[in-house]
Design a protein around this motif. Structure first.
Motif, PDB file in Angstrom:
ATOM      1  N   MET A   1       0.847  -1.034   0.164  1.00  0.00           N
ATOM      2  CA  MET A   1      -0.151  -0.129   0.026  1.00  0.00           C
ATOM      3  C   MET A   1       1.030   1.107  -0.126  1.00  0.00           C
ATOM      4  N   ALA A   2       0.348   1.848  -0.252  1.00  0.00           N
ATOM      5  CA  ALA A   2       1.297   2.910  -0.652  1.00  0.00           C
ATOM      6  C   ALA A   2       1.316   4.500   0.347  1.00  0.00           C
ATOM      7  N   PRO A   3       1.751   4.970   0.813  1.00  0.00           N
ATOM      8  CA  PRO A   3       1.747   6.101   1.790  1.00  0.00           C
ATOM      9  C   PRO A   3       0.697   6.971   0.866  1.00  0.00           C
ATOM     10  N   SER A   4       0.585   7.878   2.285  1.00  0.00           N
ATOM     11  CA  SER A   4      -0.983   8.246   2.439  1.00  0.00           C
ATOM     12  C   SER A   4      -0.177   9.830   1.110  1.00  0.00           C
ATOM     13  N   SER A   5      -0.302  10.357   0.518  1.00  0.00           N
ATOM     14  CA  SER A   5       0.154  11.997  -0.070  1.00  0.00           C
ATOM     15  C   SER A   5      -0.882  12.693   0.770  1.00  0.00           C
ATOM     16  N   PRO A   6      -0.451  13.991   0.512  1.00  0.00           N
ATOM     17  CA  PRO A   6      -1.540  15.613   1.061  1.00  0.00           C
ATOM     18  C   PRO A   6      -2.520  15.580  -0.283  1.00  0.00           C
ATOM     19  N   THR A   7      -2.105  14.515  -1.498  1.00  0.00           N
ATOM     20  CA  THR A   7      -3.577  15.348  -2.164  1.00  0.00           C
ATOM     21  C   THR A   7      -4.204  14.436  -2.266  1.00  0.00           C
ATOM     22  N   ARG A   8      -4.071  12.977  -1.233  1.00  0.00           N
ATOM     23  CA  ARG A   8      -5.220  11.509  -0.788  1.00  0.00           C
ATOM     24  C   ARG A   8      -6.259  12.000  -0.297  1.00  0.00           C
ATOM     25  N   ARG A   9      -4.439  13.019   0.972  1.00  0.00           N
ATOM     26  CA  ARG A   9      -5.725  12.870   2.467  1.00  0.00           C
ATOM     27  C   ARG A   9      -6.872  14.214   2.329  1.00  0.00           C
ATOM     28  N   LEU A  10      -6.088  15.504   1.647  1.00  0.00           N
ATOM     29  CA  LEU A  10      -7.175  16.706   1.272  1.00  0.00           C
ATOM     30  C   LEU A  10      -8.589  16.020   1.005  1.00  0.00           C
ATOM     31  N   PRO A  11      -9.486  15.278  -0.147  1.00  0.00           N
ATOM     32  CA  PRO A  11     -10.766  15.451  -0.281  1.00  0.00           C
ATOM     33  C   PRO A  11     -11.089  14.473   0.813  1.00  0.00           C
ATOM     34  N   LEU A  12     -10.477  13.534   1.750  1.00  0.00           N
ATOM     35  CA  LEU A  12     -10.766  13.111   3.170  1.00  0.00           C
ATOM     36  C   LEU A  12     -10.969  13.805   4.012  1.00  0.00           C
ATOM     37  N   PHE A  13     -10.665  14.552   3.738  1.00  0.00           N
ATOM     38  CA  PHE A  13     -10.055  16.278   4.874  1.00  0.00           C
ATOM     39  C   PHE A  13     -11.313  16.514   4.956  1.00  0.00           C
ATOM     40  N   ALA A  14     -11.889  17.193   3.835  1.00  0.00           N
ATOM     41  CA  ALA A  14     -12.689  17.780   3.389  1.00  0.00           C
ATOM     42  C   ALA A  14     -14.280  17.339   3.690  1.00  0.00           C
ATOM     43  N   LEU A  15     -13.659  16.302   3.157  1.00  0.00           N
ATOM     44  CA  LEU A  15     -15.585  15.494   3.650  1.00  0.00           C
ATOM     45  C   LEU A  15     -16.046  15.588   4.539  1.00  0.00           C
ATOM     46  N   VAL A  16     -14.299  15.383   5.468  1.00  0.00           N
ATOM     47  CA  VAL A  16     -15.131  15.142   7.166  1.00  0.00           C
ATOM     48  C   VAL A  16     -15.733  16.599   7.485  1.00  0.00           C
ATOM     49  N   VAL A  17     -14.874  17.057   6.941  1.00  0.00           N
ATOM     50  CA  VAL A  17     -15.838  18.985   7.610  1.00  0.00           C
ATOM     51  C   VAL A  17     -16.512  18.768   7.294  1.00  0.00           C
ATOM     52  N   CYS A  18     -17.105  18.535   5.578  1.00  0.00           N
ATOM     53  CA  CYS A  18     -18.538  19.137   5.633  1.00  0.00           C
ATOM     54  C   CYS A  18     -19.746  18.265   5.736  1.00  0.00           C
ATOM     55  N   GLY A  19     -18.949  16.757   6.753  1.00  0.00           N
ATOM     56  CA  GLY A  19     -19.840  16.338   7.237  1.00  0.00           C
ATOM     57  C   GLY A  19     -20.017  16.447   8.667  1.00  0.00           C
ATOM     58  N   LEU A  20     -19.587  17.391   9.408  1.00  0.00           N
ATOM     59  CA  LEU A  20     -19.477  17.911  11.257  1.00  0.00           C
ATOM     60  C   LEU A  20     -19.813  19.058  10.750  1.00  0.00           C
ATOM     61  N   ALA A  21     -19.637  19.601   9.225  1.00  0.00           N
ATOM     62  CA  ALA A  21     -20.783  20.891   9.337  1.00  0.00           C
ATOM     63  C   ALA A  21     -22.369  21.051   9.180  1.00  0.00           C
ATOM     64  N   VAL A  22     -22.494  19.708   8.301  1.00  0.00           N
ATOM     65  CA  VAL A  22     -23.688  19.186   7.827  1.00  0.00           C
ATOM     66  C   VAL A  22     -24.449  18.662   9.889  1.00  0.00           C
ATOM     67  N   VAL A  23     -23.875  17.839  10.489  1.00  0.00           N
ATOM     68  CA  VAL A  23     -24.240  17.949  11.956  1.00  0.00           C
ATOM     69  C   VAL A  23     -24.561  18.986  12.347  1.00  0.00           C
ATOM     70  N   ALA A  24     -22.885  19.865  12.427  1.00  0.00           N
ATOM     71  CA  ALA A  24     -24.267  21.062  13.318  1.00  0.00           C
ATOM     72  C   ALA A  24     -25.294  21.969  13.008  1.00  0.00           C
ATOM     73  N   ALA A  25     -25.242  22.423  11.290  1.00  0.00           N
ATOM     74  CA  ALA A  25     -26.482  22.981  11.198  1.00  0.00           C
ATOM     75  C   ALA A  25     -27.991  22.536  11.742  1.00  0.00           C
ATOM     76  N   VAL A  26     -27.981  20.929  11.463  1.00  0.00           N
ATOM     77  CA  VAL A  26     -29.282  20.163  11.927  1.00  0.00           C
ATOM     78  C   VAL A  26     -29.157  20.604  13.744  1.00  0.00           C
ATOM     79  N   VAL A  27     -27.848  20.194  13.780  1.00  0.00           N
ATOM     80  CA  VAL A  27     -28.104  20.183  15.694  1.00  0.00           C
ATOM     81  C   VAL A  27     -28.666  22.202  15.863  1.00  0.00           C
ATOM     82  N   SER A  28     -28.118  23.140  15.533  1.00  0.00           N
ATOM     83  CA  SER A  28     -28.748  24.482  15.136  1.00  0.00           C
ATOM     84  C   SER A  28     -29.502  24.945  14.438  1.00  0.00           C
TER      85      SER A  28
END
Length: 73
Positions: A1-28
């Motif tokens: 397995m190839a090491p995780s490069s920043p170009t592979r991590r950025l979309p994942l981090f953005a999706l995590v932020v998106c999910g957390l923002a949706v949860v925060a919006a629902v709570v708000s």
């Protein structure tokens, strides 16, 4: 397995932020804080667009490298 490069991590981090923002919006919205909920929805949209951008850019770079005969691990 190839090491995780920043170009592979950025979309994942953005999706995590998106999910957390949706949860925060629902709570708000449930708590009645409409202006704060709207800000969270806007942040979710921004992070979703960032995720799609990074995924598309990686795909285009991969296709370009294949067309040029360059092998990227």
């Amino acid at each position: 397995m190839a090491p995780s490069s920043p170009t592979r991590r950025l979309p994942l981090f953005a999706l995590v932020v998106c999910g957390l923002a949706v949860v925060a919006a629902v709570v708000s919205f449930v708590r009645g804080a409409w202006p704060v909920g709207i800000v969270w929805v806007l942040l979710a949209g921004l992070s979703s667009n960032m995720a799609w951008y990074y995924v598309r850019r990686a795909r285009l770079e991969r296709a370009s490298a294949e067309a040029n005969g360059v092998s990227r691990g």
